[in-house]
Write a protein that holds these residues in place. Structure first.
Motif, PDB file in Angstrom:
ATOM      1  N   VAL A  14       0.834  -1.199   0.000  1.00 19.94           N
ATOM      2  CA  VAL A  14       0.000   0.000   0.000  1.00 19.94           C
ATOM      3  C   VAL A  14       0.868   1.248   0.000  1.00 19.94           C
ATOM      4  O   VAL A  14       0.599   2.215  -0.725  1.00 19.94           O
ATOM      5  CB  VAL A  14      -0.953  -0.001   1.213  1.00 19.94           C
ATOM      6  CG1 VAL A  14      -1.720   1.316   1.276  1.00 19.94           C
ATOM      7  CG2 VAL A  14      -1.931  -1.162   1.130  1.00 19.94           C
ATOM      8  N   ALA A  15       1.917   1.231   0.808  1.00 18.21           N
ATOM      9  CA  ALA A  15       2.812   2.393   0.871  1.00 18.21           C
ATOM     10  C   ALA A  15       3.493   2.641  -0.468  1.00 18.21           C
ATOM     11  O   ALA A  15       3.701   3.791  -0.876  1.00 18.21           O
ATOM     12  CB  ALA A  15       3.858   2.184   1.962  1.00 18.21           C
ATOM     13  N   GLY A  16       3.823   1.559  -1.190  1.00 11.46           N
ATOM     14  CA  GLY A  16       4.536   1.710  -2.455  1.00 11.46           C
ATOM     15  C   GLY A  16       3.665   2.076  -3.624  1.00 11.46           C
ATOM     16  O   GLY A  16       4.084   2.821  -4.517  1.00 11.46           O
ATOM     17  N   THR A  17       2.432   1.561  -3.656  1.00  3.60           N
ATOM     18  CA  THR A  17       1.556   1.764  -4.812  1.00  3.60           C
ATOM     19  C   THR A  17       0.402   2.717  -4.542  1.00  3.60           C
ATOM     20  O   THR A  17      -0.235   3.191  -5.475  1.00  3.60           O
ATOM     21  CB  THR A  17       0.976   0.422  -5.296  1.00  3.60           C
ATOM     22  OG1 THR A  17       0.141  -0.132  -4.256  1.00  3.60           O
ATOM     23  CG2 THR A  17       2.088  -0.566  -5.617  1.00  3.60           C
ATOM     24  N   GLY A  18       0.116   2.973  -3.275  1.00  3.94           N
ATOM     25  CA  GLY A  18      -0.983   3.868  -2.931  1.00  3.94           C
ATOM     26  C   GLY A  18      -2.312   3.174  -2.772  1.00  3.94           C
ATOM     27  O   GLY A  18      -3.189   3.655  -2.071  1.00  3.94           O
ATOM     28  N   ARG A  19      -2.470   1.985  -3.389  1.00  5.61           N
ATOM     29  CA  ARG A  19      -3.748   1.280  -3.329  1.00  5.61           C
ATOM     30  C   ARG A  19      -3.541  -0.190  -3.639  1.00  5.61           C
ATOM     31  O   ARG A  19      -2.695  -0.535  -4.484  1.00  5.61           O
ATOM     32  CB  ARG A  19      -4.747   1.879  -4.325  1.00  5.61           C
ATOM     33  CG  ARG A  19      -6.123   1.228  -4.283  1.00  5.61           C
ATOM     34  CD  ARG A  19      -7.012   1.752  -5.384  1.00  5.61           C
ATOM     35  NE  ARG A  19      -8.308   1.100  -5.356  1.00  5.61           N
ATOM     36  CZ  ARG A  19      -9.408   1.637  -4.832  1.00  5.61           C
ATOM     37  NH1 ARG A  19      -9.354   2.857  -4.327  1.00  5.61           N
ATOM     38  NH2 ARG A  19     -10.552   0.991  -4.829  1.00  5.61           N
ATOM     39  N   VAL A  20      -4.296  -1.063  -2.980  1.00  8.87           N
ATOM     40  CA  VAL A  20      -4.298  -2.485  -3.303  1.00  8.87           C
ATOM     41  C   VAL A  20      -5.743  -2.963  -3.345  1.00  8.87           C
ATOM     42  O   VAL A  20      -6.621  -2.388  -2.692  1.00  8.87           O
ATOM     43  CB  VAL A  20      -3.509  -3.320  -2.269  1.00  8.87           C
ATOM     44  CG1 VAL A  20      -2.027  -3.001  -2.332  1.00  8.87           C
ATOM     45  CG2 VAL A  20      -4.047  -3.110  -0.860  1.00  8.87           C
ATOM     46  N   SER A  21      -5.983  -4.017  -4.117  1.00  4.00           N
ATOM     47  CA  SER A  21      -7.327  -4.591  -4.187  1.00  4.00           C
ATOM     48  C   SER A  21      -7.369  -5.898  -3.434  1.00  4.00           C
ATOM     49  O   SER A  21      -6.358  -6.606  -3.315  1.00  4.00           O
ATOM     50  CB  SER A  21      -7.741  -4.818  -5.646  1.00  4.00           C
ATOM     51  OG  SER A  21      -7.012  -5.896  -6.212  1.00  4.00           O
ATOM     52  N   VAL A  22      -8.551  -6.239  -2.933  1.00  6.82           N
ATOM     53  CA  VAL A  22      -8.737  -7.501  -2.220  1.00  6.82           C
ATOM     54  C   VAL A  22      -8.404  -8.676  -3.128  1.00  6.82           C
ATOM     55  O   VAL A  22      -7.720  -9.628  -2.727  1.00  6.82           O
ATOM     56  CB  VAL A  22     -10.181  -7.600  -1.695  1.00  6.82           C
ATOM     57  CG1 VAL A  22     -10.472  -9.006  -1.169  1.00  6.82           C
ATOM     58  CG2 VAL A  22     -10.429  -6.571  -0.605  1.00  6.82           C
ATOM     59  N   THR A  23      -8.867  -8.609  -4.371  1.00  4.23           N
ATOM     60  CA  THR A  23      -8.632  -9.712  -5.316  1.00  4.23           C
ATOM     61  C   THR A  23      -7.153  -9.921  -5.565  1.00  4.23           C
ATOM     62  O   THR A  23      -6.657 -11.061  -5.564  1.00  4.23           O
ATOM     63  CB  THR A  23      -9.356  -9.429  -6.645  1.00  4.23           C
ATOM     64  OG1 THR A  23     -10.745  -9.244  -6.398  1.00  4.23           O
ATOM     65  CG2 THR A  23      -9.161 -10.572  -7.618  1.00  4.23           C
ATOM     66  N   HIS A  24      -6.421  -8.819  -5.798  1.00  2.00           N
ATOM     67  CA  HIS A  24      -4.982  -8.924  -6.048  1.00  2.00           C
ATOM     68  C   HIS A  24      -4.261  -9.529  -4.858  1.00  2.00           C
ATOM     69  O   HIS A  24      -3.384 -10.400  -5.022  1.00  2.00           O
ATOM     70  CB  HIS A  24      -4.414  -7.546  -6.365  1.00  2.00           C
ATOM     71  CG  HIS A  24      -2.915  -7.525  -6.454  1.00  2.00           C
ATOM     72  ND1 HIS A  24      -2.223  -8.057  -7.516  1.00  2.00           N
ATOM     73  CD2 HIS A  24      -1.966  -7.040  -5.590  1.00  2.00           C
ATOM     74  CE1 HIS A  24      -0.920  -7.915  -7.320  1.00  2.00           C
ATOM     75  NE2 HIS A  24      -0.745  -7.307  -6.161  1.00  2.00           N
ATOM     76  N   LEU A  25      -4.600  -9.095  -3.662  1.00  2.00           N
ATOM     77  CA  LEU A  25      -3.935  -9.619  -2.464  1.00  2.00           C
ATOM     78  C   LEU A  25      -4.243 -11.093  -2.271  1.00  2.00           C
ATOM     79  O   LEU A  25      -3.366 -11.873  -1.869  1.00  2.00           O
ATOM     80  CB  LEU A  25      -4.357  -8.817  -1.239  1.00  2.00           C
ATOM     81  CG  LEU A  25      -3.890  -7.361  -1.196  1.00  2.00           C
ATOM     82  CD1 LEU A  25      -4.470  -6.655   0.026  1.00  2.00           C
ATOM     83  CD2 LEU A  25      -2.366  -7.266  -1.182  1.00  2.00           C
ATOM     84  N   ALA A  26      -5.490 -11.486  -2.526  1.00  2.00           N
ATOM     85  CA  ALA A  26      -5.852 -12.899  -2.377  1.00  2.00           C
ATOM     86  C   ALA A  26      -5.033 -13.764  -3.328  1.00  2.00           C
ATOM     87  O   ALA A  26      -4.556 -14.851  -2.949  1.00  2.00           O
ATOM     88  CB  ALA A  26      -7.348 -13.081  -2.632  1.00  2.00           C
ATOM     89  N   GLU A  27      -4.858 -13.287  -4.560  1.00  2.00           N
ATOM     90  CA  GLU A  27      -4.071 -14.047  -5.529  1.00  2.00           C
ATOM     91  C   GLU A  27      -2.591 -14.041  -5.179  1.00  2.00           C
ATOM     92  O   GLU A  27      -1.917 -15.072  -5.285  1.00  2.00           O
ATOM     93  CB  GLU A  27      -4.281 -13.458  -6.924  1.00  2.00           C
ATOM     94  CG  GLU A  27      -5.698 -13.631  -7.462  1.00  2.00           C
ATOM     95  CD  GLU A  27      -5.905 -12.919  -8.773  1.00  2.00           C
ATOM     96  OE1 GLU A  27      -4.998 -12.153  -9.188  1.00  2.00           O
ATOM     97  OE2 GLU A  27      -6.985 -13.107  -9.390  1.00  2.00           O
TER      98      GLU A  27
END
Length: 268
Positions: A14-27
């Protein structure tokens, strides 16, 4: 992997990209979406992230957060150059015409590339080269283009916002409504599947909306940190756009919305 270790990695993403998605993290971590949501809840309680629809953003990232052009100019320089180079390729080399260049650090890179290309291009030998008409309300862009042979610069006036160095206000909006440039290169703070394009300031949003409505072709320049992001004020829907130039493939939801809206996506 222990939950604490995974949560630390999520916080770093999150700190590096500014945003993360639930789907991306699950994968990425090969866990269920329910586990991801529990991790995000833990991080939000710790003040590390802030949960939003479909994922999380940095805790200090709000719809009204806005960095100065000086701060943004040093961020993601390689991506901005690639995006600007792809945008430059859309401006004809020989045919006279008109372009509108919105304020922003990526559009500033485009202006710099356009100035360099135009300065070295020879006439076709049949007479004086027809000037390319460039319209802008951004002081840094106007400064870069003002002395380039082959570019006729038109500045839209108004009250200048110090943080972004662009003219805003009713006079700027009215001036934008009286022109019809061939192509407009638009910057944005966020581009979202349902919310469209947005920016934190209402006055800048009004000017950008006028630009979108005035030009024959709308090209948005947005690095991947702007994708799937909503800020305070919407100024255009995805259906208003012709082309999006970015540096990374949009996520599934945004990609589907862009396709449905008929937007041509260029990955630089």
């Amino acid at each position: 992997m222990f939950a604490e270790e995974r949560q630390q990695q999520i916080a770093e993403l999150v700190a590096g990209t500014g945003r993360v998605s639930v789907t991306h993290l699950a994968e990425r971590f090969r866990i269920t979406t329910e586990t991801v949501r529990r991790d995000l809840a833990t991080l939000e309680n710790a003040g590390t992230v802030r949960r939003v629809h479909g994922g999380a953003v940095a805790a200090n990232r709000f719809s009204t957060t806005e960095e100065s052009v000086t701060e943004r100019a040093i961020q993601r320089p390689d991506q901005k150059i690639r995006i600007a180079e792809a945008a430059l390729a859309l401006i004809p080399r020989t045919s006279p015409g008109s372009v509108l260049i919105d304020g922003g650090t990526t559009t500033e890179v485009l202006a710099d590339l356009l100035a360099r290309r135009t300065a070295v291009e020879p006439s076709d030998g049949t007479g004086p080269r027809a000037d390319l008409v460039a319209v802008t309300h951004a002081l840094p862009i106007a400064s870069r283009l003002s002395s380039i042979p082959g570019i006729a610069l038109d500045i839209l006036g108004g009250r200048v916002r110090g943080i972004t160095q662009v003219a805003v206000g009713q006079s700027t909006v009215e001036a934008a409504g009286r022109i019809r440039p061939d192509i407009a290169f638009i910057g944005t703070n966020g581009i979202h599947a349902s919310f469209g394009l947005s920016t934190p300031d209402p006055e800048e949003a009004a000017v950008k909306a006028a630009f979108v409505h005035s030009a024959r072709r709308i090209v948005v320049l947005a690095d991947s940190s702007k994708l799937d992001t909503e800020t305070l004020v919407q100024f255009a829907s995805l259906k208003d756009l012709d082309t999006l130039i970015t540096d990374s493939e949009p996520g599934p939801e945004l990609a589907a919305a862009l396709e449905d809206a008929g937007v041509d996506v260029v990955i630089a």
